[in-house]
Motif scaffolding. Structure first.
Motif, mmCIF file in Angstrom:
data_model
loop_
_atom_site.group_PDB
_atom_site.id
_atom_site.type_symbol
_atom_site.label_atom_id
_atom_site.label_comp_id
_atom_site.label_asym_id
_atom_site.label_seq_id
_atom_site.Cartn_x
_atom_site.Cartn_y
_atom_site.Cartn_z
ATOM 1 N N VAL A 1 9.030 -86.867 64.195
ATOM 2 C CA VAL A 1 7.637 -86.596 63.811
ATOM 3 C C VAL A 1 7.268 -85.146 64.135
ATOM 4 N N THR A 2 7.703 -84.684 65.306
ATOM 5 C CA THR A 2 7.428 -83.299 65.712
ATOM 6 C C THR A 2 8.074 -82.307 64.761
ATOM 7 N N TYR A 3 9.316 -82.596 64.376
ATOM 8 C CA TYR A 3 10.018 -81.699 63.459
ATOM 9 C C TYR A 3 9.319 -81.652 62.100
ATOM 10 N N LEU A 4 8.859 -82.794 61.619
ATOM 11 C CA LEU A 4 8.152 -82.826 60.338
ATOM 12 C C LEU A 4 6.826 -82.075 60.424
ATOM 13 N N LEU A 5 6.155 -82.167 61.578
ATOM 14 C CA LEU A 5 4.928 -81.385 61.782
ATOM 15 C C LEU A 5 5.236 -79.889 61.732
ATOM 16 N N GLY A 6 6.324 -79.492 62.382
ATOM 17 C CA GLY A 6 6.723 -78.083 62.360
ATOM 18 C C GLY A 6 7.042 -77.603 60.957
ATOM 19 N N SER A 7 7.737 -78.433 60.190
ATOM 20 C CA SER A 7 8.075 -78.073 58.806
ATOM 21 C C SER A 7 6.820 -77.943 57.948
ATOM 22 N N ALA A 8 5.865 -78.865 58.161
ATOM 23 C CA ALA A 8 4.608 -78.807 57.409
ATOM 24 C C ALA A 8 3.820 -77.546 57.774
ATOM 25 N N VAL B 1 22.192 -78.719 76.222
ATOM 26 C CA VAL B 1 22.042 -77.587 75.297
ATOM 27 C C VAL B 1 20.833 -77.823 74.382
ATOM 28 N N HIS B 2 20.661 -79.067 73.957
ATOM 29 C CA HIS B 2 19.513 -79.451 73.137
ATOM 30 C C HIS B 2 18.214 -79.120 73.852
ATOM 31 N N TRP B 3 18.135 -79.461 75.134
ATOM 32 C CA TRP B 3 16.921 -79.213 75.899
ATOM 33 C C TRP B 3 16.675 -77.715 76.060
ATOM 34 N N VAL B 4 17.729 -76.929 76.276
ATOM 35 C CA VAL B 4 17.593 -75.470 76.392
ATOM 36 C C VAL B 4 17.044 -74.888 75.084
ATOM 37 N N LEU B 5 17.598 -75.338 73.948
ATOM 38 C CA LEU B 5 17.117 -74.853 72.651
ATOM 39 C C LEU B 5 15.660 -75.247 72.419
ATOM 40 N N GLN B 6 15.303 -76.454 72.865
ATOM 41 C CA GLN B 6 13.916 -76.891 72.717
ATOM 42 C C GLN B 6 12.981 -76.056 73.590
ATOM 43 N N CYS B 7 13.436 -75.687 74.781
ATOM 44 C CA CYS B 7 12.628 -74.817 75.645
ATOM 45 C C CYS B 7 12.439 -73.443 74.999
ATOM 46 N N LEU B 8 13.485 -72.940 74.342
ATOM 47 C CA LEU B 8 13.366 -71.680 73.603
ATOM 48 C C LEU B 8 12.387 -71.828 72.448
ATOM 49 N N CYS B 9 12.430 -72.997 71.802
ATOM 50 C CA CYS B 9 11.499 -73.291 70.707
ATOM 51 C C CYS B 9 10.063 -73.251 71.212
ATOM 52 N N VAL B 10 9.806 -73.923 72.337
ATOM 53 C CA VAL B 10 8.452 -73.950 72.905
ATOM 54 C C VAL B 10 8.010 -72.553 73.315
ATOM 55 N N SER B 11 8.903 -71.794 73.934
ATOM 56 C CA SER B 11 8.573 -70.436 74.385
ATOM 57 C C SER B 11 8.177 -69.549 73.202
ATOM 58 N N CYS B 12 8.978 -69.607 72.133
ATOM 59 C CA CYS B 12 8.675 -68.810 70.937
ATOM 60 C C CYS B 12 7.371 -69.260 70.284
ATOM 61 N N VAL C 1 5.139 -80.329 70.535
ATOM 62 C CA VAL C 1 6.516 -79.956 70.865
ATOM 63 C C VAL C 1 6.649 -79.633 72.353
ATOM 64 N N ALA C 2 5.584 -79.103 72.965
ATOM 65 C CA ALA C 2 5.610 -78.851 74.407
ATOM 66 C C ALA C 2 5.659 -80.169 75.173
ATOM 67 N N LEU C 3 4.841 -81.138 74.751
ATOM 68 C CA LEU C 3 4.858 -82.456 75.388
ATOM 69 C C LEU C 3 6.187 -83.159 75.170
ATOM 70 N N GLN C 4 6.751 -82.992 73.970
ATOM 71 C CA GLN C 4 8.044 -83.604 73.640
ATOM 72 C C GLN C 4 9.146 -83.085 74.559
ATOM 73 N N SER D 1 11.992 -73.154 62.585
ATOM 74 C CA SER D 1 13.033 -73.179 61.558
ATOM 75 C C SER D 1 14.423 -73.039 62.158
ATOM 76 N N PHE D 2 14.543 -72.238 63.228
ATOM 77 C CA PHE D 2 15.871 -71.998 63.791
ATOM 78 C C PHE D 2 16.159 -72.837 65.032
ATOM 79 N N PHE D 3 15.446 -72.580 66.128
ATOM 80 C CA PHE D 3 15.770 -73.252 67.390
ATOM 81 C C PHE D 3 15.638 -74.774 67.306
ATOM 82 N N MET D 4 14.545 -75.252 66.714
ATOM 83 C CA MET D 4 14.335 -76.701 66.670
ATOM 84 C C MET D 4 15.340 -77.386 65.750
#
Length: 223
Positions: free
Chosen positions: A166-173, A86-97, A132-135, A58-61
């Motif tokens: 597609v990944t974001y929609l999966l996360g939202s679902a 910065v986008h990639w850093v936030l995505q790495c934080l998303c994957v870590s969380c 999201v990790a593969l992405q 909800s937040f990082f992605m």
């Protein structure tokens, strides 16, 4: 007169998109804080699961994608290359969380002798974390283009944007299904549940519009 109307129409759309982006920032922050308050991270092993998963998707992605919004990016004036990093850093934080969230719920189920990934929420959540990790790994050639021999940068960006949506929609679902869990339905009243369900749904629609509008605009410029 017709010329003025034609000029004012895009301006109105710009105001709407700016308002939508601002609303998305607010919704994601409020929703993440709300889940943190309800779950009270640290109060139990399970409490880390909803906290980390909401923080991730909800937040990082969401913030990672909004960086590229021409109407709602907090670093709008920065060069595209900086936004990409910065986008990639936030995505790495998303994957870590997300990985921490999966680890918390998996270990909690192990301790309580419960089966793993038996619900639609669990299965979709696991799939989303893997995707999201593969992405994030697949985005490395966008930063270091020399790694993607034979692929144009424009094509890589198109594929990344499409798969990212597609990944974001999966996360939202996954978040929506999580709101139907016994823990969450017992934590809130009925009207609060419907308001909570809007928190993943509305940003998903706004993000989808942002991504599709950006690539439709590029096609119009190229045609």
């Amino acid at each position: 007169m017709a010329h003025r109307e034609g000029e004012s129409e895009p301006r109105v759309y710009g105001y709407i998109r700016t308002g939508s982006a601002a609303l998305t920032h607010i919704i994601c922050a409020v929703f993440t804080v709300t889940i943190a308050v309800l779950s009270r991270p640290g109060s139990s092993l399970f409490s880390w699961h909803p906290f980390f998963m909401t923080l991730a998707f909800s937040f990082f992605m969401t913030e990672a994608i909004l960086l590229f919004s021409p109407h709602g990016s907090p670093i709008k004036r920065f060069p595209h290359k900086t936004k990409g990093r910065v986008h990639w850093v936030l995505q790495c934080l998303c994957v870590s969380c997300a990985l921490l969230g999966v680890a918390a719920i998996s270990y909690n189920k192990h301790l309580n002798g419960k089966p793993h990934f038996t619900s639609w929420h669990g299965l979709l959540g696991l799939l989303t974390v893997c995707v999201v990790a593969l992405q994030s790994l697949a985005a490395v050639p966008l930063i270091y283009h020399s790694l993607a021999k034979g692929w144009s940068l424009a094509k890589l960006k198109r594929y990344h944007a499409a798969s990212g949506l597609v990944t974001y929609l999966l996360g939202s679902a996954s978040l929506l299904l999580g709101l139907s869990s016994a823990w969450f339905t017992a934590s809130v009243r009925e009207y609060a549940w419907y308001l909570s369900a809007l928190c993943p749904a509305l940003p998903a629609l706004i993000i989808m519009n942002q991504v599709t509008s950006a690539y439709m605009a590029k096609r119009r410029l190229q045609s």
